[in-house]
Enzyme design. Sequence first.
Site, short mmCIF file in Angstrom:
data_model
loop_
_atom_site.label_atom_id
_atom_site.label_comp_id
_atom_site.label_asym_id
_atom_site.label_seq_id
_atom_site.Cartn_x
_atom_site.Cartn_y
_atom_site.Cartn_z
CB VAL A 63 -0.98 0.03 1.20
CG1 VAL A 63 -1.97 -1.11 1.13
CG2 VAL A 63 -0.23 0.06 2.54
CG ASN A 89 -8.11 -2.53 8.53
OD1 ASN A 89 -8.32 -2.11 9.67
ND2 ASN A 89 -7.62 -3.75 8.29
CB SER A 140 -6.05 3.82 16.96
OG SER A 140 -5.77 3.44 18.29
CE1 TYR A 153 -1.33 1.50 15.50
CE2 TYR A 153 -2.17 2.41 17.56
CZ TYR A 153 -2.36 1.65 16.42
OH TYR A 153 -3.56 1.05 16.21
CB ALA A 154 0.26 8.17 19.36
CB SER A 156 0.72 6.81 12.14
OG SER A 156 0.20 5.79 12.98
CE LYS A 157 -3.64 3.24 13.46
NZ LYS A 157 -4.35 2.65 12.30
CB ILE A 194 0.00 -3.81 21.00
CG1 ILE A 194 0.06 -3.45 19.51
CG2 ILE A 194 0.17 -2.55 21.85
CD1 ILE A 194 -1.06 -2.53 19.06
#
Length: 253
Positions: A63, A89, A140, A153-154, A156-157, A194
């Site tokens: 992707v 997703n 998220s 992660y945070a 990016s979300k 996680i």
Amino acid sequence: MNMKDQVCIVTGGAGSLGLHSALAMLEQGARVLLVDLHADALDAARAQAAGHGDRVATFAGDVTDPGQARAYVDDALRRWGRLDVLVCNAGINGAIRPIADYPDDVFDAVMAVNVKGTFLACKHALPRMADGGSIVIVSSVMGVTADPGVCAYATSKHALIGLMRVAAKEAAGRGIRVNVVAPGPIANDFQADIERRLGEVLGLDATRMLDEAIPLGRHARVEEIAQTVLFLASPQGSFSTGSVFMADGGMHV
């Protein structure tokens, strides 16, 4: 939630939430192209959806690659002649480290899959989607809050919510709705990985800790989150756009 003959693309389609979202749409008559990086995982997902015959297909691709993003959109249009729904997703969780110790390459990889992959999906799908369609972006609870150790992660979300809001305003003139689903912890392998690593860092049972932080007192079943995706993808969500739909059991409150 009738989706008869609607054509849907689901990235991260071999994963738990991607596959269950696809199954929910297939049950309502949709045609679904599952996109994922690994062909063997797609084969397993395709087997679980075998009862839906030629209304489900797969595409193995990266992707984060612009050419492959264009190719999976082309594939859906070649197969079924239209595109009505895009579910973004695909995502990875990265490392659990303090910012000062966070590996640069891991940060780049998380941003590439989670943010760039979603950007490319929207870039290549939006111009070719049918008017009145729907884009559902999976963020998220970490897209509206944060915890130590999950900077990539945070980040990016959070970024996905900004991308969604821009896309919602750009697509509204064609009646295309764009929304975010923001799940909390889900009882699946992605979340278990996680929690295993988080537990090692904190020296405690991370699953139990999270259950205690969720007002409803438990992790979500993946089918529950898939129903939120279905609502936004289907005509039932016809007047919802530009919004973040929390599906976190109250964890962010």
